[in-house]
Design a protein around this motif. Sequence first.
Motif, PDB file in Angstrom:
ATOM      1  N   TYR A 169      26.903  39.380  33.419  1.00  0.00           N
ATOM      2  CA  TYR A 169      27.660  40.613  33.163  1.00  0.00           C
ATOM      3  C   TYR A 169      28.443  40.487  31.857  1.00  0.00           C
ATOM      4  O   TYR A 169      28.420  41.388  31.014  1.00  0.00           O
ATOM      5  N   LEU A 170      29.105  39.357  31.683  1.00  0.00           N
ATOM      6  CA  LEU A 170      29.943  39.195  30.485  1.00  0.00           C
ATOM      7  C   LEU A 170      29.109  39.113  29.212  1.00  0.00           C
ATOM      8  O   LEU A 170      29.573  39.477  28.144  1.00  0.00           O
ATOM      9  N   THR A 219      41.706  33.905  34.176  1.00  0.00           N
ATOM     10  CA  THR A 219      40.922  34.701  33.220  1.00  0.00           C
ATOM     11  C   THR A 219      40.169  33.826  32.220  1.00  0.00           C
ATOM     12  O   THR A 219      38.988  34.067  31.930  1.00  0.00           O
ATOM     13  N   ALA A 220      40.821  32.790  31.703  1.00  0.00           N
ATOM     14  CA  ALA A 220      40.171  31.941  30.702  1.00  0.00           C
ATOM     15  C   ALA A 220      38.913  31.299  31.287  1.00  0.00           C
ATOM     16  O   ALA A 220      37.874  31.190  30.625  1.00  0.00           O
ATOM     17  N   TRP A 248      44.667  36.472  35.748  1.00  0.00           N
ATOM     18  CA  TRP A 248      43.584  36.236  36.703  1.00  0.00           C
ATOM     19  C   TRP A 248      42.581  37.372  36.589  1.00  0.00           C
ATOM     20  O   TRP A 248      42.968  38.508  36.275  1.00  0.00           O
ATOM     21  N   THR A 249      41.315  37.072  36.849  1.00  0.00           N
ATOM     22  CA  THR A 249      40.290  38.123  36.790  1.00  0.00           C
ATOM     23  C   THR A 249      39.369  38.008  38.004  1.00  0.00           C
ATOM     24  O   THR A 249      38.926  36.914  38.374  1.00  0.00           O
ATOM     25  N   PRO A 262      32.351  30.706  33.442  1.00  0.00           N
ATOM     26  CA  PRO A 262      32.284  31.243  34.807  1.00  0.00           C
ATOM     27  C   PRO A 262      31.436  30.356  35.713  1.00  0.00           C
ATOM     28  O   PRO A 262      30.500  29.699  35.242  1.00  0.00           O
ATOM     29  N   HIS A 263      31.778  30.380  36.966  1.00  0.00           N
ATOM     30  CA  HIS A 263      31.081  29.542  37.935  1.00  0.00           C
ATOM     31  C   HIS A 263      29.752  30.182  38.329  1.00  0.00           C
ATOM     32  O   HIS A 263      28.754  29.503  38.548  1.00  0.00           O
ATOM     33  N   GLU A 264      29.740  31.525  38.419  1.00  0.00           N
ATOM     34  CA  GLU A 264      28.566  32.233  38.934  1.00  0.00           C
ATOM     35  C   GLU A 264      27.704  32.787  37.805  1.00  0.00           C
ATOM     36  O   GLU A 264      28.214  33.339  36.838  1.00  0.00           O
ATOM     37  N   GLN A 265      26.386  32.697  37.988  1.00  0.00           N
ATOM     38  CA  GLN A 265      25.457  33.218  36.985  1.00  0.00           C
ATOM     39  C   GLN A 265      25.626  34.732  36.791  1.00  0.00           C
ATOM     40  O   GLN A 265      25.552  35.247  35.674  1.00  0.00           O
TER      41      GLN A 265
END
Length: 251
Positions: A245-246, A230-231, A215-216, A237-240
């Motif tokens: 960031y990634l 995590t995957a 989990w992240t 990701p759900h959020e912009q």
Amino acid sequence: MPTDSILELKDLQVFYGDKHVVHDVNLKFPPKQITAIIGASGSGKSTVLRSLNRMNDDLATVTGAINFHGVNINQPQVNVYRVRQRIGMVFQQPTPFPMSIYENVIYGLRLAEVKDRAVLDQRVEESLRQAALWDEVKDQLKASALALSGGQQQRLCIARTLAVRPEIILMDEPTSALDPVSTSQIEDTLVQLKEQFTIIMVTHNMQQASRSANWTAFMHQGHLIEFDQTAKIFMNPHEQQTADYLSGKFG
Ligand SMILES: Nc1ncnc2c1ncn2[C@@H]1O[C@H](COP(=O)(O)OP(=O)(O)OP(=O)(O)O)[C@@H](O)[C@H]1O
């Protein structure tokens, strides 16, 4: 959110003086899994981590509930020493004490006044095996811990934390001071440890989070932006803000 949790944060807020650095964090840490906390420098990751076993008590004001097996441990009457036995911490820099390998491992047991030599011997072997260090040090348990390499010292610190048989291990960038070989040994050790322990780890190393964590949690400016498997966080990701960031757009 995971369905099962060993530790649950409800409306966690942290203030250093009048500086409000952690805002309204709600999070459930699943048992016997690895959860990574990621985010830019200053986003509040270490502050959240240190709050989980009351290590911020002298530095900060922490409000909200930290429910450990459903009991709020963020209350003044709770015995902090017992909390830290059950929720241990491994720091960024290896911190062996200037004493033998053996004495380092049993340090917490000595504080708890465990004196039975057979119990101590057994716990030393068990903890060093769990930390994947036994084979390297079993013939030199009386030697100084300071003579070990940095990676071995960090595994020794993990063994010292395990020796009091905690349920949760908090890790604050546990490999950031280590070379790639030691880092990969620690990551392998973490994967073994999660069979028995719950691990919550702050890391700046995105590969480490994606390799090791189930989990992240992503934090930004004191807010929990997103928490998921995590995957999912890394691939979709759900959020912009998480995606930015990634992809290196900030942080
Ligand atoms: N002891 C302290 N006293 C006052 N402010 C603090 C203290 N420790 C941290 N802070 C502030 O709280 C905020 C969050 O810091 P924290 O160390 O939790 O962030 P972080 O995400 O872990 O950062 P890093 O990745 O750089 O370790 C920052 O603005 C920091 O300056």
